[in-house]
Design an enzyme around this catalytic site. Sequence first.
Site, PDB file in Angstrom:
ATOM      1  CE  LYS A 111      -4.404  -1.689   1.669  1.00  0.00           C
ATOM      2  NZ  LYS A 111      -4.859  -2.331   2.899  1.00  0.00           N
ATOM      3  CE  LYS A 193      -6.143 -10.506  -2.436  1.00  0.00           C
ATOM      4  NZ  LYS A 193      -6.979  -9.431  -1.994  1.00  0.00           N
ATOM      5  CE  LYS A 196     -14.330  -5.838  -0.174  1.00  0.00           C
ATOM      6  NZ  LYS A 196     -13.583  -5.865   1.085  1.00  0.00           N
TER       7      LYS A 196
HETATM    8  P1  ADP Z   1     -10.082  -6.968  -0.986  1.00  0.00           P
HETATM    9  O1  ADP Z   1      -8.724  -7.347  -1.502  1.00  0.00           O
HETATM   10  O2  ADP Z   1     -11.127  -7.120  -2.010  1.00  0.00           O
HETATM   11  O3  ADP Z   1     -10.104  -5.589  -0.338  1.00  0.00           O
HETATM   12  P2  ADP Z   1     -10.112  -7.916   1.691  1.00  0.00           P
HETATM   13  O4  ADP Z   1      -8.670  -7.619   1.869  1.00  0.00           O
HETATM   14  O5  ADP Z   1     -11.102  -7.020   2.366  1.00  0.00           O
HETATM   15  O6  ADP Z   1     -10.444  -7.996   0.138  1.00  0.00           O
HETATM   16  O7  ADP Z   1     -10.342  -9.419   2.133  1.00  0.00           O
HETATM   17  C1  ADP Z   1     -11.391  -9.933   2.927  1.00  0.00           C
HETATM   18  C2  ADP Z   1     -11.204 -11.433   3.078  1.00  0.00           C
HETATM   19  O8  ADP Z   1     -11.356 -12.094   1.821  1.00  0.00           O
HETATM   20  C3  ADP Z   1      -9.820 -11.842   3.569  1.00  0.00           C
HETATM   21  O9  ADP Z   1      -9.937 -12.951   4.425  1.00  0.00           O
HETATM   22  C4  ADP Z   1      -9.084 -12.190   2.320  1.00  0.00           C
HETATM   23  O10 ADP Z   1      -8.042 -13.100   2.554  1.00  0.00           O
HETATM   24  C5  ADP Z   1     -10.178 -12.805   1.459  1.00  0.00           C
HETATM   25  N1  ADP Z   1      -9.913 -12.563   0.034  1.00  0.00           N
HETATM   26  C6  ADP Z   1      -9.910 -11.351  -0.588  1.00  0.00           C
HETATM   27  N2  ADP Z   1      -9.652 -11.478  -1.912  1.00  0.00           N
HETATM   28  C7  ADP Z   1      -9.499 -12.809  -2.134  1.00  0.00           C
HETATM   29  C8  ADP Z   1      -9.223 -13.581  -3.295  1.00  0.00           C
HETATM   30  N3  ADP Z   1      -9.078 -13.002  -4.485  1.00  0.00           N
HETATM   31  N4  ADP Z   1      -9.123 -14.915  -3.167  1.00  0.00           N
HETATM   32  C9  ADP Z   1      -9.293 -15.515  -1.958  1.00  0.00           C
HETATM   33  N5  ADP Z   1      -9.550 -14.842  -0.817  1.00  0.00           N
HETATM   34  C10 ADP Z   1      -9.660 -13.503  -0.885  1.00  0.00           C
END
Ligand code: ADP
Length: 325
Positions: A111, A193, A196
């Site tokens: 980040k 990946k 959001k």
């Molecule tokens: P984002 O990357 O969309 O902001 P978060 O960091 O808020 O997602 O992740 C929320 C939960 O979902 C965490 O436990 C994270 O490990 C899981 N997660 C997020 N993106 C993925 C993905 N592409 N594949 C598997 N698990 C994910």
Amino acid sequence: MRILSGMQPTGLLHLGNYEGALRNWVELQKDNEMFCCIVDWHALTTQYEDPSHIADNARQVAIDYLAAGLDPEGCAIFLQSHVKEHAELFLLLSMITPQGWLERVPTYKDKKDQLDSEDSIPFGLLGYPVLMSADILLYKADSVPVGKDQLPHIELARETVRRFNHLYREVFPEPHGLLREGVEVLPGLDGRKMSKSYGNTILMSDGPDIIRQKVRTMFTDPEKIRMGDPGHPEICPVYAYQRVYQPEKAEEIASGCRAGTLGCVADKKDLAEAIIRALAPVHERRRDLEARPEYVEEILRAGAARARGVAEATMAEVRDAMGLR
Ligand code: ADP
Ligand code: TRP
């Protein structure tokens, strides 16, 4: 086991969140005591300049949790900001957490690299894993079901527990990360990946037409241009989803792709329908919940009350251990 997990209300939940973490929570609620948090203070670490959507997104995430099948009778669903003890424990843990530990956390490094100057890095972003440790330790959680990318944060929480228990007295158990078996990090529409922050998501709440349209735009093996070309399923995002949504057909799909008998267009159509089928019960529950915002609000209120009971008891022990009377 006592289990805690959370998601940031930075947007609605997507299939990566669902398959990587949330489905595991739904499984685990059957045999464990669950706390499912919506971490709205964490969302401010990146959305502080325009926080106008966080409160609405938090309600949408609550609906995603419930639509996925979390049972509010069995698990406490609540907003982090409704339980102020999260902030107090964050403050106290920040006193014992070395800055170097935080600077080495991979998500912080990523980040930070995206921001232009040192002056644009908020202190809260560096402290993100301390707040996450507070979320977990407040409930003395044994296990934390998350996706793989979160494991460094949980490792930091474990180190914090060891340090706290050593400095004062044994108050916290060491939490363990729980991964969903067989599910890796899911790719997004563009092959990175699914996240959001990349705008490459399929949302849990996307309807059938949007799912069909999004799956149509998904990246595939760049060397497979025409139907007859042999493909490489192991690097193809569509195949990563086929393995999750149609595990029983995955072998057949992989060999058809490699042999060049299965084209990407047909493969995508088949995948879109499989996702739509899998999400049908989720969508049905969501429609019902959307029509009852006061019910969702009541669940969040009751969830916070239940969480607060545990949090207050932990904080009494923590204050005492740290000499605060
Ligand atoms: P984002 O990357 O969309 O902001 P978060 O960091 O808020 O997602 O992740 C929320 C939960 O979902 C965490 O436990 C994270 O490990 C899981 N997660 C997020 N993106 C993925 C993905 N592409 N594949 C598997 N698990 C994910
Ligand atoms: N960092 C987690 C994520 O981005 C969200 C989170 C905050 C969390 N506090 C938590 C996850 C406590 C599990 C337990 O997904």
